[in-house]
Design an enzyme around this catalytic site. Structure first.
Site: not given
Ligand code: MV4
Length: 522
Positions: A118, A166, A239, A277, A290, A292, A294, A340
């Site tokens: 990442k 993720g 999700k 994303e 990030e 993905n 796939r 889902r």
């Molecule tokens: C974060 C964030 C807030 N601030 N990064 C979660 C999945 C992964 N792809 C990255 N994610 C997140 N990164 C920063 N700097 C919030 C999420 C986030 C999340 C966090 C807590 C609860 C549910 C979430 C759902 C989607 C993304």
């Protein structure tokens, strides 16, 4: 161009059926693989040939690179589709396929590897001037450096595993005093989960929306985006509901996000279908998160609004064909929503609810799509993801799509296992969802009222014990223990939890494919 003839589908469940369907429409022969828990699974019945690859635990079957490549070669396949999960983002698998002369239907191993780190992905975003959350673009070296960066970007910060993604191995830190302990925990978790303790820091974005952009890249340097998906309705990084377009993205933002996603994909040397994303904060600022590498679970909502078959596109790109759409050819029509449907009990701590589906009537009718791995009489094994089916609807606008989803969820009947359908219906009916007031925190806020643990609550201790048992069953060697086994080869019920196994009508007698025959057993 390498014309493909026969595709091995290195997956199970609904995504295996999705890939088999696309292959059949493209005139490609299909090879299914299955574990001992999946002898009568739908993907096995649907494929032209099927091969047993091992015991139920994924490490001994669906994750066994050597076995999968061996079966692909001996079955005469010329390509491998990894689906999602399992080996889909495993660079070593992509390399093993290539070394065996098999076309991997996905990105080059190098792109998988780059995006798997990442911090490398963040360096690409920085170089491409794609906005991202302030933080480090290299793993942090020591605690002192971490403290300096945390103060610089400002608390709260998130510690994330460099090889994670993720949501796994993330830690929120609200102040200096919590930093050292959080770093230690994050490093140790990352080492256990990913075999690499590297972590990096990002400023924490409060109550963000989670938006992702679908891209398609061919082997000739052309990249297009297919717009965004809104994925904010999640529980513990799983999700539940996705839609396209997002209620918070207008044409201008779609173009900005799409162009940013294409720049990232291009810089990574990306080929095939991928997803970039982003987080969107309350003020509407967007940040790269990030990529993905796939096909994603929620790809159908993009297909429904663009009319582009993503799996067909994957097959054609893998064969070396140039993209048959230019960016200006991509248009978006109406609104699509996906729910889902999982074999889980939302009223008992979301415990998995494996077992035999004794009755099944999927929703149907206009603009309703059921991407399913199930049929009446099939068994949902306890070893894998609990996804039974994805219910996707389309409508000319969001309100129509919501009304259609409410209707379709009401129509969808499953007996024999508990499902998430009732809670999906309540979310769809919720005023915040209907108003498009979405955030990653919405679900945690409204679930206590929508899915009270009340009625079927089995006590936290029981839930923890049952979850630990599922964990154990998914590890290598788990199926060699002494407990009684079911006719399908899976172990006996988890005590005190499972619905007793009802005799299933034999799948072999369903006649789904009259010409079907099993391939040689290994
Ligand atoms: C974060 C964030 C807030 N601030 N990064 C979660 C999945 C992964 N792809 C990255 N994610 C997140 N990164 C920063 N700097 C919030 C999420 C986030 C999340 C966090 C807590 C609860 C549910 C979430 C759902 C989607 C993304």
């Amino acid at each position: 161009m390498t014309a493909l003839r026969k595709v091995l589908v290195a997956n199970r469940g609904e995504i295996a059926t999705r890939v088999i369907r696309a292959c059949r429409e493209e005139g490609l022969a299909t090879v299914a693989v299955y574990s001992e828990a999946d002898r009568e699974a739908l993907h096995v019945l649907m494929a032209d040939e099927a091969y047993l690859i091992g015991p139920p635990p994924p490490a001994e079957s669906y994750l066994s690179i050597e076995t999968l490549v061996g079966v692909a070669k001996s079955a005469g396949a010329d390509a491998v589709h990894p689906g999602y999960g399992f080996l889909a983002e495993n660079a070593a698998f992509a390399e093993a396929c290539a070394a065996a002369g098999l076309v991997f239907i996905g990105p080059p191993a190098a792109a998988i590897r780059t995006m798997g780190d990442k911090t490398a992905a963040r360096r690409i975003a920085r170089d491409m001037r794609v906005p991202m959350v302030p933080g480090t673009v290299e793993p942090v070296r020591g605690d002192d450096e971490a403290r300096r960066v945390a103060r610089e970007v400002g608390y709260p910060v998130m510690i994330k595993a460099a090889m994670g993604g993720g949501g796994k191995g993330m830690r929120l830190v609200r102040a200096d005093a919590e930093l050292d302990a959080a770093l230690r925990m994050a490093r140790s978790e990352a080492t256990t989960a990913f075999g690499d303790g590297s972590v990096y820091l990002e400023r924490y974005v409060e109550e963000p929306r989670h938006i992702e952009v679908q891209v398609l890249a061919d082997a000739h340097g052309r990249v297009v985006h297919l717009g965004e998906r809104e994925c904010s309705i999640q529980r513990r990084h799983q999700k539940l509901i996705e839609e396209s377009p997002s209620p918070c993205v207008d044409d201008a933002l779609r173009r900005t996000l799409g162009e940013a996603a294409c720049r990232v994909a291009k810089a990574a040397g990306y080929v095939n279908a991928g997803t970039v994303e982003f987080l969107v904060d309350r003020e509407g600022n967007v940040y790269f998160l990030e990529m993905n590498t796939r096909l994603q679970v929620e790809h159908p909502v993009t297909e429904m609004v663009t009319g582009i078959d993503l799996v067909r596109a994957q097959l054609r790109i893998a064969a070396g064909a140039p993209l048959d759409v230019r960016q200006d050819d991509v248009t978006w029509r109406g609104w699509a929503i996906e729910c889902r449907i999982n074999a889980e009990d939302p009223f008992a701590g979301w415990l998995p609810s494996p077992g035999t589906i004794t009755g099944l009537r999927p929703a149907a009718g206009p603009w309703v799509r059921d991407d399913s791995g199930a049929y009446e009489g099939c068994t949902i094994p306890r070893f894998y993801d609990t996804l039974i089916a994805k219910l996707i609807v389309w409508g000319p606008d969001r309100d129509t799509a919501i009304a259609r989803m409410a209707r379709a969820l009401d129509e969808y009947k499953v007996t024999g296992v508990r499902t998430t359908i009732p809670v999906l219906a309540r979310i769809i009916a919720h005023e915040d969802f209907r108003a498009g007031r979405l955030s990653t925190q919405l679900l945690e806020r409204i679930l206590p009222e929508l899915a009270p643990a009340g009625g079927r609550f089995e006590s936290i201790a029981v839930i923890a014990a049952v979850l630990a048992e599922y964990d154990r069953l998914r590890r290598p060697g788990a199926t060699t223990y002494a407990a009684g086994t079911r006719p399908d080869g899976t172990p006996a019920a988890v005590p005190g939890h499972d619905t007793p196994a009802a005799p299933a009508p034999s799948a072999w007698r369903l006649g789904l494919r009259p010409g079907w025959r099993a391939g040689p057993r290994q």
